[in-house]
Scaffold this active site. Structure first.
Site, mmCIF file in Angstrom:
data_model
loop_
_atom_site.group_PDB
_atom_site.id
_atom_site.type_symbol
_atom_site.label_atom_id
_atom_site.label_comp_id
_atom_site.label_asym_id
_atom_site.label_seq_id
_atom_site.Cartn_x
_atom_site.Cartn_y
_atom_site.Cartn_z
ATOM 1 N N ALA A 62 75.847 -55.158 4.219
ATOM 2 C CA ALA A 62 75.935 -54.785 2.803
ATOM 3 C C ALA A 62 74.614 -54.963 2.053
ATOM 4 C CB ALA A 62 77.047 -55.580 2.123
ATOM 5 N N HIS B 173 72.675 -51.925 0.593
ATOM 6 C CA HIS B 173 72.995 -51.169 -0.612
ATOM 7 C C HIS B 173 72.430 -51.773 -1.904
ATOM 8 C CE1 HIS B 173 75.472 -49.259 2.318
ATOM 9 N NE2 HIS B 173 76.251 -50.309 2.461
ATOM 10 N N ASP C 287 61.975 -55.209 0.381
ATOM 11 C CA ASP C 287 60.561 -55.590 0.305
ATOM 12 C C ASP C 287 60.088 -56.194 1.623
ATOM 13 O OD1 ASP C 287 60.376 -54.641 -2.267
ATOM 14 O OD2 ASP C 287 60.368 -56.614 -3.240
ATOM 15 N N LEU D 161 76.726 -49.064 12.244
ATOM 16 C CA LEU D 161 77.796 -48.686 13.164
ATOM 17 C C LEU D 161 78.571 -47.511 12.586
ATOM 18 C CD1 LEU D 161 78.774 -52.372 13.589
ATOM 19 C CD2 LEU D 161 78.117 -50.970 15.542
ATOM 20 N N ARG E 176 81.472 -42.787 3.481
ATOM 21 C CA ARG E 176 82.396 -43.833 3.014
ATOM 22 C C ARG E 176 82.336 -43.967 1.485
ATOM 23 N NH1 ARG E 176 81.410 -49.024 6.446
ATOM 24 N NH2 ARG E 176 83.364 -49.600 5.394
HETATM 25 C C1 DQA Z 1 77.362 -51.389 7.993
HETATM 26 C C2 DQA Z 1 77.725 -50.522 6.794
HETATM 27 C C3 DQA Z 1 77.648 -51.314 5.510
HETATM 28 O O1 DQA Z 1 78.030 -50.508 4.413
HETATM 29 C C4 DQA Z 1 78.578 -52.518 5.566
HETATM 30 O O2 DQA Z 1 78.434 -53.297 4.401
HETATM 31 C C5 DQA Z 1 78.406 -53.328 6.799
HETATM 32 C C6 DQA Z 1 78.205 -52.648 8.068
HETATM 33 C C7 DQA Z 1 77.566 -50.633 9.333
HETATM 34 O O3 DQA Z 1 77.072 -51.099 10.335
HETATM 35 O O4 DQA Z 1 78.257 -49.605 9.357
HETATM 36 O O5 DQA Z 1 78.516 -54.550 6.774
HETATM 37 O O6 DQA Z 1 75.996 -51.745 7.913
#
Ligand code: DQA
Length: 156
Positions: free
Chosen positions: A90, A93, A100, A117, A123
């Site tokens: 996360a 985002h 940085d 993944l 999404r």
């Molecule tokens: C993630 C996608 C992210 O949005 C999410 O918060 C994750 C996993 C992925 O691997 O798909 O923790 O990075």
């Protein structure tokens, strides 16, 4: 572009790649399996180790739930001259601090591949923004465990 296995001269040490995963990825296997699949992080790391060996790389696989620790590892990658495969979870985002630190990696001349993944673009709205993508060398998303392996391949 060379494919596996890389030919190395005797005595050459294999380049190290840091394979870093961020928050909640230690829960893979039981965390929303309909989104992330049933592979555990240990499964991901085992597959990464196999692929790295085939590619003539040494993978240093780590996971943390802590932003500061992830940033320290990105700095360490620069200091030891390692390329990076990063699933920021996360942090992708919203973490300008992680962004940085990624920029420090790529402006130092190392490569950094952002991996996911799932396919965040397919999404929820908040996942459509990656603050990391603009400073990454490239991004691989949506292929489950294979995203990590494709990222390794991109590095060679
Ligand atoms: C993630 C996608 C992210 O949005 C999410 O918060 C994750 C996993 C992925 O691997 O798909 O923790 O990075």
């Amino acid at each position: 572009m060379p494919t596996r296995p890389l030919t190395r001269l005797p005595g050459m040490t294999a380049p190290t790649v840091f394979v870093l995963s961020g928050p909640n990825l230690n829960r893979l296997g039981t965390r929303e399996p309909e989104v992330y699949g049933s592979d555990t992080l240990d499964d991901v790391h085992a597959a990464v180790q196999r692929e790295a060996r085939d590619l003539g790389l040494v993978a240093d696989c780590r996971q943390t739930n802590h932003e500061g620790e992830l940033i320290d590892w990105l700095h360490e990658a620069v200091d030891v001259g390692a390329d990076v495969v990063l699933n920021p979870g996360a942090f992708t985002h919203y973490s300008y601090a992680v962004r940085d630190a990624c920029a420090i990696v790529t402006t130092s001349g190392r490569s950094l591949v952002e991996v996911h993944l799932s396919n965040p673009a397919a999404r929820e709205e908040f996942r459509h923004t990656s603050v990391v993508a603009g400073v990454a060398t490239g991004t691989v998303a949506g292929f489950g465990l294979q995203s990590y392996l494709l990222a390794l391949r991109a590095l060679v």
